[in-house]
Scaffold this motif. Structure first.
Motif, PDB file in Angstrom:
ATOM      1  N   THR A 367       0.922  -1.219  -0.150  1.00  0.00           N
ATOM      2  CA  THR A 367       0.135  -0.066   0.075  1.00  0.00           C
ATOM      3  C   THR A 367       0.715   1.244  -0.106  1.00  0.00           C
ATOM      4  OG1 THR A 367      -0.030   0.138   2.539  1.00  0.00           O
ATOM      5  CG2 THR A 367      -1.707  -1.183   1.421  1.00  0.00           C
ATOM      6  N   ARG A 368       0.179   2.281  -0.435  1.00  0.00           N
ATOM      7  CA  ARG A 368       0.951   3.751  -0.289  1.00  0.00           C
ATOM      8  C   ARG A 368       1.567   4.026   1.076  1.00  0.00           C
ATOM      9  NH1 ARG A 368       0.948   8.247  -3.364  1.00  0.00           N
ATOM     10  NH2 ARG A 368      -0.834   7.353  -4.535  1.00  0.00           N
ATOM     11  N   GLU A 369       0.531   3.753   2.115  1.00  0.00           N
ATOM     12  CA  GLU A 369       1.122   3.963   3.371  1.00  0.00           C
ATOM     13  C   GLU A 369       2.274   3.111   3.767  1.00  0.00           C
ATOM     14  OE1 GLU A 369      -2.060   3.573   2.480  1.00  0.00           O
ATOM     15  OE2 GLU A 369      -2.811   5.481   3.020  1.00  0.00           O
ATOM     16  N   LEU A 371       4.746   1.939   1.797  1.00  0.00           N
ATOM     17  CA  LEU A 371       5.606   2.499   0.984  1.00  0.00           C
ATOM     18  C   LEU A 371       6.412   3.481   1.452  1.00  0.00           C
ATOM     19  CD1 LEU A 371       7.529   2.176  -1.564  1.00  0.00           C
ATOM     20  CD2 LEU A 371       5.764   3.605  -2.666  1.00  0.00           C
ATOM     21  N   VAL A 372       5.294   4.467   1.964  1.00  0.00           N
ATOM     22  CA  VAL A 372       5.804   5.849   2.604  1.00  0.00           C
ATOM     23  C   VAL A 372       6.426   5.468   3.820  1.00  0.00           C
ATOM     24  CG1 VAL A 372       5.311   7.921   3.553  1.00  0.00           C
ATOM     25  CG2 VAL A 372       4.143   7.309   1.583  1.00  0.00           C
ATOM     26  N   ASN A 439       9.934   4.841  -7.938  1.00  0.00           N
ATOM     27  CA  ASN A 439       9.916   6.247  -8.709  1.00  0.00           C
ATOM     28  C   ASN A 439      11.253   6.576  -8.321  1.00  0.00           C
ATOM     29  OD1 ASN A 439       9.951   8.927  -9.017  1.00  0.00           O
ATOM     30  ND2 ASN A 439       7.745   9.389  -8.489  1.00  0.00           N
ATOM     31  N   GLN A 442      11.900   9.084  -5.648  1.00  0.00           N
ATOM     32  CA  GLN A 442      11.860   8.740  -4.266  1.00  0.00           C
ATOM     33  C   GLN A 442      13.473   8.586  -3.852  1.00  0.00           C
ATOM     34  OE1 GLN A 442       9.169   5.570  -4.434  1.00  0.00           O
ATOM     35  NE2 GLN A 442       7.286   6.893  -4.918  1.00  0.00           N
ATOM     36  N   TYR A 604       5.030  10.951  -4.951  1.00  0.00           N
ATOM     37  CA  TYR A 604       4.054   9.966  -5.138  1.00  0.00           C
ATOM     38  C   TYR A 604       2.981  10.472  -5.979  1.00  0.00           C
ATOM     39  CZ  TYR A 604       6.482   8.423  -0.857  1.00  0.00           C
ATOM     40  OH  TYR A 604       7.510   8.463  -0.137  1.00  0.00           O
ATOM     41  N   ASP A 606       0.293   9.941  -7.946  1.00  0.00           N
ATOM     42  CA  ASP A 606      -0.965   9.701  -8.072  1.00  0.00           C
ATOM     43  C   ASP A 606      -1.843  10.488  -7.016  1.00  0.00           C
ATOM     44  OD1 ASP A 606      -0.545   6.156  -8.800  1.00  0.00           O
ATOM     45  OD2 ASP A 606      -0.749   7.919 -10.307  1.00  0.00           O
ATOM     46  N   ASN A 607      -1.451  10.607  -5.921  1.00  0.00           N
ATOM     47  CA  ASN A 607      -2.020  11.216  -4.659  1.00  0.00           C
ATOM     48  C   ASN A 607      -1.236  11.858  -3.996  1.00  0.00           C
ATOM     49  OD1 ASN A 607      -3.762  12.205  -2.536  1.00  0.00           O
ATOM     50  ND2 ASN A 607      -4.877  10.264  -2.494  1.00  0.00           N
ATOM     51  N   HIS A 608      -1.105  13.056  -3.845  1.00  0.00           N
ATOM     52  CA  HIS A 608       0.224  13.789  -3.253  1.00  0.00           C
ATOM     53  C   HIS A 608      -0.047  13.804  -1.617  1.00  0.00           C
ATOM     54  CE1 HIS A 608       1.954  14.981  -6.699  1.00  0.00           C
ATOM     55  NE2 HIS A 608       1.069  15.546  -7.164  1.00  0.00           N
ATOM     56  N   LYS A 610      -2.876  12.307   0.388  1.00  0.00           N
ATOM     57  CA  LYS A 610      -3.488  11.222   1.329  1.00  0.00           C
ATOM     58  C   LYS A 610      -3.396  10.008   0.345  1.00  0.00           C
ATOM     59  CE  LYS A 610      -5.133  13.640   4.845  1.00  0.00           C
ATOM     60  NZ  LYS A 610      -4.927  13.210   6.231  1.00  0.00           N
TER      61      LYS A 610
END
Length: 610
Positions: A367-369, A371-372, A439, A442, A604, A606-608, A610
């Motif tokens: 998920t994005r979370e 990864l961050v 990316n 990143q 990120y 797609d959605n900066h 959230k």
């Protein structure tokens, strides 16, 4: 049977080069070919390393990886007997075969010296520079009692021991005492119960005979020149060479299948980290630059640096992204990791994520979370590893300095770190979290946040972890190694330009003007701002910066400077966040600031937020 020295070749006749790196889990093979007069990396293959049962023969994995390369290249590299074909003729065989190895945990050493900060530090630098993991450092002032030191030596099972101590003509008593401590402990080697523990003596040359008398036939003693012949000078090369020789003769020769691999190779097989350090040194020397390399793995993080011609390497044994991820969180603390996170996260889920990563080290963020958060952990792991590196890479301690009246107010002493970010020209990253980030922006952001480069610094990543292969190749064919390094090994991310100086809220940091073929921009950077300008691969641009007082790009506070920036897959990054880098602590301000950096660098897309 291959010796510990490279074979001699007519370099003009070398057109096809095959190289392998036998890692702990995978064996990587690459093919380098001469195309239109230039050496280029053309094909790559990979297979599981087979040093463990059931194969228990490292050459099985090598043959598998090389076979894959051969199939991709349309070139027959392995003959009917399962051996590498040489020399190259038409579409068959290769001219040179070389290899590195870190299988079976790599080279593990124990070092000993009289004084921790002096001869023991020099011995440790020699061992690390040769590509070893230093398990422990025994010295006269390590605050352990003799029986505790002996117990520790017995518990460790290193591959070899490096003993140093005393300058030539200096202390004799303490060096002999160290030898007398090691001899009765009867250290046992990690592999093979039948072979003798290799001990390298690189201390005061006047006590060689006493040291030889102290050790009995149970060990294989080798004496080389002193690593610290005088207080003001280190001489690490003879000890490093001896480590490489003994690594081949004793350690590798007892690992399954390595005798066959050694006989195949046209140059001595090097420990993987030693080869990485070798290519970085070669590049820094050839280009006349200061360079820093980092390899972040699952369990450890290696940092290599060359500043003003001096090479240093450190291994942070408990800083990594899977097996050691819990230790990174404990060392850095959760609040320090979360300062890099711009999303709301549940602390309980984060703890589960950390434990899950330890249990299943090959897991990748779903998920994005996740990864961050993983990239936030990587920033802290890299930052801590770099702090350890800066503390280790110092000028020689114990050196007496002549001082004049003009030095009255100078606080410079021996033992200062030689790592200076404002002098850094090239920063190279490798390791899963950097190389496989979805990316490349990143990757660049993680490196800038962790290392805080100052002045102008070119950022790059090792495309397919090719640096070990090129490190060995540099010893046989430096020209081919340099050409492949420049053209195929590195992926240039771009250039970071940042001044040294503290963040000041609401103040202007510097003015800039950028001119190039496709870019013509000028403006002002406020403190805390970041800006990204596209600058294509191989494109150059001239940047003129005029910092405000208190900010320094390398010419002094408030002094104007001009740089030639190199483009890359990310571009040109202007960073006015100040050094040392401070992230706002107040929650609302923190989220706003972090989100602005994420958006500007398009981390990120797609959605900066959230």
């Amino acid at each position: 049977m291959n010796s510990t020295t490279a074979k001699q070749f007519d370099l003009d006749q070398i057109n096809v080069i095959l190289a392998t790196d036998c890692g702990s889990t995978t064996t990587k093979a690459i093919l380098i070919e001469k195309i239109n007069g230039e050496y280029r990396q053309t094909y790559r293959g990979e297979a599981p390393t087979t040093v463990e049962e059931p194969a228990a023969d490292v050459t099985v994995g090598v043959v598998n990886a090389v076979t894959e390369v051969g199939e991709l290249a349309g070139r027959k590299l392995i003959d009917e007997n399962g051996e590498i074909i040489r020399p190259a003729e038409g579409d068959t065989g290769c001219d040179i075969y070389i290899s590195t190895s870190s299988a079976g945990g790599g080279l593990q050493m124990m070092v000993a010296g009289v004084v921790r900060e002096m001869s023991a530090a020099s011995a440790k630098r020699a061992a690390l520079g040769a590509g070893a993991i230093v398990m422990d450092t025994i010295c006269s002032n390590d605050k352990r009692l003799p029986h505790e030191q002996i117990q520790r030596i017995r518990e460790l099972r290193p591959d070899m021991i490096l003993l140093a101590g005393g300058t030539d003509g200096g202390t004799q008593k303490h060096v002999v005492q160290l030898a007398e401590l090691i001899a009765p402990a009867k250290p046992q080697p990690r592999f093979g119960g039948t072979y003798k523990m290799p001990i390298i003596y690189a201390g005061n040359q006047e006590v060689i005979s006493f040291v030889e008398e102290t050790f009995d036939e149970d060990v294989k003693l080798t004496t080389v020149a002193n690593v610290r012949p005088i207080l003001e000078q280190e001489n690490l090369a003879p000890a490093r060479d001896a480590i490489h020789d003994l690594f081949l003769e004793h350690v590798m020769a007892h690992a399954p299948g390595y005798n066959k691999l050694i006989s195949w190779a046209d140059a001595p097989i090097m420990p993987t980290p030693g080869a990485v350090g070798n290519i970085l040194q070669t590049i820094a020397e050839q280009e006349g630059i200061n360079a820093l390399g980092v390899d972040i793995g699952g369990a450890t993080t290696d940092v290599f640096s060359v500043f003003d011609g001096t090479f240093n390497r450190t291994v942070s044994a408990n800083l990594g992204m899977s097996y050691s991820v819990s230790n990174v969180c404990a060392s850095a603390t959760l609040p320090m990791i979360l300062r890099w996170v711009h999303l709301d996260m549940n602390p309980r889920e984060l703890q589960n994520h950390i434990k899950n990563k330890m249990i299943r080290p090959t897991t990748i963020p779903q998920t994005r979370e996740a990864l961050v958060f993983e990239q936030a952990v990587a920033r802290e792991a890299l930052r801590l590893a770099y702090i350890q590196h800066k503390e280790f890479a110092t000028t020689l301690k114990g050196v007496q300095q002549q001082r004049t009246v003009g030095d009255t107010f100078s606080q410079n002493t021996s033992g200062q770190s030689i790592v200076d970010n404002i002098k850094l020209d090239l920063l190279v990253g490798s390791g899963g979290v950097l190389s496989h980030a979805p990316n490349m922006n990143q990757t660049a952001a993680m490196m800038i946040d962790a290392f805080e480069p100052e002045g102008m610094t070119i950022l790059a990543k090792d495309s397919i972890f090719m640096m070990p292969h090129l490190g060995v190749l540099a010893q046989v064919h430096p020209k081919a190694a340099l050409q492949v390094f420049e053209r195929d090994c590195l992926i240039y991310l771009g250039t970071c330009i940042a001044p040294r100086g503290f963040y000041r809220t609401g103040k202007t940091c510097f003015k800039y003007q950028i001119t190039g073929n496709t870019i013509n921009q000028s403006g002002e950077m406020m403190c805390g701002e970041m800006k990204l300008f596209p600058l294509a691969q191989d494109e150059r641009a001239t940047i003129t910066v005029e910092p405000k007082r208190g900010y320094d790009f390398g010419a002094g506070s408030g002094k104007r400077m001009e740089f030639e920036a190199r483009g890359g897959t990310v571009g040109l990054i202007l960073d006015a966040r100040g050094r040392p880098l401070m992230v706002p602590a107040e929650e609302k301000q923190h989220l706003a600031q972090l989100t602005s950096w994420v958006q500007e660098l398009q981390l990120y897309p797609d959605n900066h937020s959230k």
